[in-house]
Design a protein around this motif. Structure first.
Motif, mmCIF file in Angstrom:
data_model
loop_
_atom_site.group_PDB
_atom_site.id
_atom_site.type_symbol
_atom_site.label_atom_id
_atom_site.label_comp_id
_atom_site.label_asym_id
_atom_site.label_seq_id
_atom_site.Cartn_x
_atom_site.Cartn_y
_atom_site.Cartn_z
ATOM 1 N N UNK A 144 0.837 -1.214 0.000
ATOM 2 C CA UNK A 144 0.000 0.000 0.000
ATOM 3 C C UNK A 144 0.870 1.262 0.000
ATOM 4 N N UNK A 145 1.499 1.513 -1.154
ATOM 5 C CA UNK A 145 2.527 2.556 -1.266
ATOM 6 C C UNK A 145 2.041 3.938 -0.843
ATOM 7 N N UNK A 146 0.773 4.224 -1.130
ATOM 8 C CA UNK A 146 0.276 5.581 -0.827
ATOM 9 C C UNK A 146 -0.083 5.737 0.649
ATOM 10 N N UNK A 147 -0.012 4.638 1.385
ATOM 11 C CA UNK A 147 -0.374 4.689 2.809
ATOM 12 C C UNK A 147 0.793 4.250 3.698
ATOM 13 N N UNK A 148 2.008 4.553 3.286
ATOM 14 C CA UNK A 148 3.202 4.188 4.058
ATOM 15 C C UNK A 148 3.396 5.202 5.187
ATOM 16 N N UNK A 149 3.782 4.701 6.366
ATOM 17 C CA UNK A 149 3.855 5.559 7.554
ATOM 18 C C UNK A 149 5.015 6.560 7.519
ATOM 19 N N UNK A 150 6.200 6.111 7.115
ATOM 20 C CA UNK A 150 7.400 6.953 7.268
ATOM 21 C C UNK A 150 8.308 6.855 6.027
ATOM 22 N N UNK A 151 8.999 7.932 5.694
ATOM 23 C CA UNK A 151 9.939 7.864 4.557
ATOM 24 C C UNK A 151 10.945 6.728 4.670
ATOM 25 N N UNK A 152 11.455 6.461 5.869
ATOM 26 C CA UNK A 152 12.490 5.430 5.986
ATOM 27 C C UNK A 152 11.947 4.032 5.680
ATOM 28 N N UNK A 153 10.631 3.841 5.742
ATOM 29 C CA UNK A 153 10.045 2.567 5.311
ATOM 30 C C UNK A 153 10.244 2.409 3.797
ATOM 31 N N UNK A 154 10.061 3.489 3.063
ATOM 32 C CA UNK A 154 10.289 3.463 1.609
ATOM 33 C C UNK A 154 11.770 3.198 1.314
ATOM 34 N N UNK A 155 12.655 3.875 2.035
ATOM 35 C CA UNK A 155 14.099 3.659 1.829
ATOM 36 C C UNK A 155 14.460 2.187 2.064
ATOM 37 N N UNK A 156 13.874 1.611 3.118
ATOM 38 C CA UNK A 156 14.181 0.222 3.494
ATOM 39 C C UNK A 156 13.678 -0.751 2.430
ATOM 40 N N UNK A 157 12.453 -0.510 1.970
ATOM 41 C CA UNK A 157 11.897 -1.391 0.939
ATOM 42 C C UNK A 157 12.694 -1.258 -0.361
ATOM 43 N N UNK A 158 13.136 -0.051 -0.677
ATOM 44 C CA UNK A 158 13.962 0.147 -1.873
ATOM 45 C C UNK A 158 15.289 -0.602 -1.741
ATOM 46 N N UNK A 159 15.861 -0.602 -0.546
ATOM 47 C CA UNK A 159 17.118 -1.341 -0.309
ATOM 48 C C UNK A 159 16.890 -2.838 -0.481
ATOM 49 N N UNK A 160 15.750 -3.317 -0.028
ATOM 50 C CA UNK A 160 15.414 -4.733 -0.208
ATOM 51 C C UNK A 160 15.374 -5.078 -1.688
ATOM 52 N N UNK A 161 14.637 -4.271 -2.440
ATOM 53 C CA UNK A 161 14.430 -4.535 -3.870
ATOM 54 C C UNK A 161 15.762 -4.474 -4.626
ATOM 55 N N UNK A 162 16.572 -3.486 -4.294
ATOM 56 C CA UNK A 162 17.851 -3.278 -4.978
ATOM 57 C C UNK A 162 18.775 -4.480 -4.788
ATOM 58 N N UNK A 163 18.672 -5.122 -3.635
ATOM 59 C CA UNK A 163 19.576 -6.234 -3.307
ATOM 60 C C UNK A 163 18.865 -7.588 -3.346
ATOM 61 N N UNK A 164 17.742 -7.620 -4.042
ATOM 62 C CA UNK A 164 16.923 -8.829 -4.114
ATOM 63 C C UNK A 164 17.757 -10.020 -4.601
ATOM 64 N N UNK A 165 17.749 -11.087 -3.825
ATOM 65 C CA UNK A 165 18.447 -12.302 -4.245
ATOM 66 C C UNK A 165 19.952 -12.288 -4.012
#
Lengths: 190, 190
Positions: A144-165
């Motif tokens: 639910x991208x438009x309902x994310x609580x904090x900017x650092x949650x987006x940063x964290x998810x982006x770090x996950x995706x960038x390093x996927x696998x």
């Protein structure tokens, strides 16, 4: 209520630079105690079940009703990994296995540092704990991208995706100012 | 000395579990302030010049006279990277460039977490700051192994060696109990 016996034991703090220090601190002039104030540590995890990501809808302020990752303040006498496991259990009744450090962020304006781990669900059971109204497992495009609580949650998810696998990668650090819109309109480009 | 005017403003702390909390905290019964106590963050760096490592001989207790890496408590409103740069400047007059996260350790028994970076000297000038009696650049086999100040210095140096020349690696976390002898008799096996 209190008696006048309390009085001689009350601390008497003034702000001054202790000997050998470079900064002003709050020092008790009765006993010499220096009340050092330092940043606090938040620990948390991106918890995976396969390619799904565990998220929690906040039952409490700040950002009540918005979605976050299980995370919270590190307690005394706790390792960062223990803290991340405890928060997942408290907020999502989730038993997790820590994989590795995903990100180390500094929110300097609020004197907070965040240590985020990549982890996996050790048991499929998840359930909202007292600080969540709802928990769920989301694919990247279902978050639910438009309902994310904090900017650092987006940063964290982006770090996950960038390093996927990947097994070996450098943990994410603070992104450049403006790298991610907040609130996001949809999945961030990574 | 103080006057009795101080008295009505003195805090009156008791230990109890605040509403919605799982742990006992120190709460002021006059104003409701909760004095949360949390672990403190130490930030530091292994600073390289080529294959040499910057170390500092401690001028202060604890472990005065022993060798350490530039590191110290993170201050309010500081990022972990800023803190690591400040400590290198204070302890070794060293201007450094942060490379990446090398290790995240938890010293749970003293409620301390450590975030250590790999870094390089941005300027060849180094000099003992007020908290050091001596600073030096050491090759791996030249490090004064038997005079190291703290076990986590050994862990950090081992993490450096293990990831020598790598760009992408998972940061070190606490080694298994007993993985490294302390004090070391010589360079650790990594």
């Amino acid at each position: 209520m209190s008696s006048s016996d309390d009085y001689p034991h009350a601390p008497k703090f003034t702000n001054r630079r202790p000997d050998g220090d470079l900064l002003e601190r709050s020092v008790c002039e009765r006993c010499g105690f220096v009340d050092y104030q330092n940043p606090k540590v938040v620990v948390g995890a991106v918890v995976l079940q396969g390619s799904k990501i565990l998220m929690c809808r906040r039952a409490i302020e700040p950002r009540k009703g918005y979605w976050t990752l299980p995370a919270g303040y590190l307690e005394l006498y706790e390792t960062t990994e223990e803290g991340a496991r405890r928060e997942a259990l408290e907020e999502a009744c989730a038993k997790i296995e820590i994989d590795r450090v995903l990100a180390v962020f500094s929110l300097a304006h609020i004197s907070q540092i965040q240590v985020l781990y990549r982890a996996r669900l050790a048991d499929p059971h998840i359930e909202a704990g007292p600080e969540s109204t709802e928990v769920g497992l989301f694919g990247w495009d279902e978050i639910p991208w438009t309902e994310i609580a904090f900017p650092s949650v987006v940063w964290t998810l982006a770090a996950l995706k960038r390093n996927w696998g990947k097994d070996d990668f450098a943990p994410a650090t603070n992104p450049p100012e403006g790298a991610f819109a907040f609130p996001p309109a949809g999945p961030p480009e990574v």
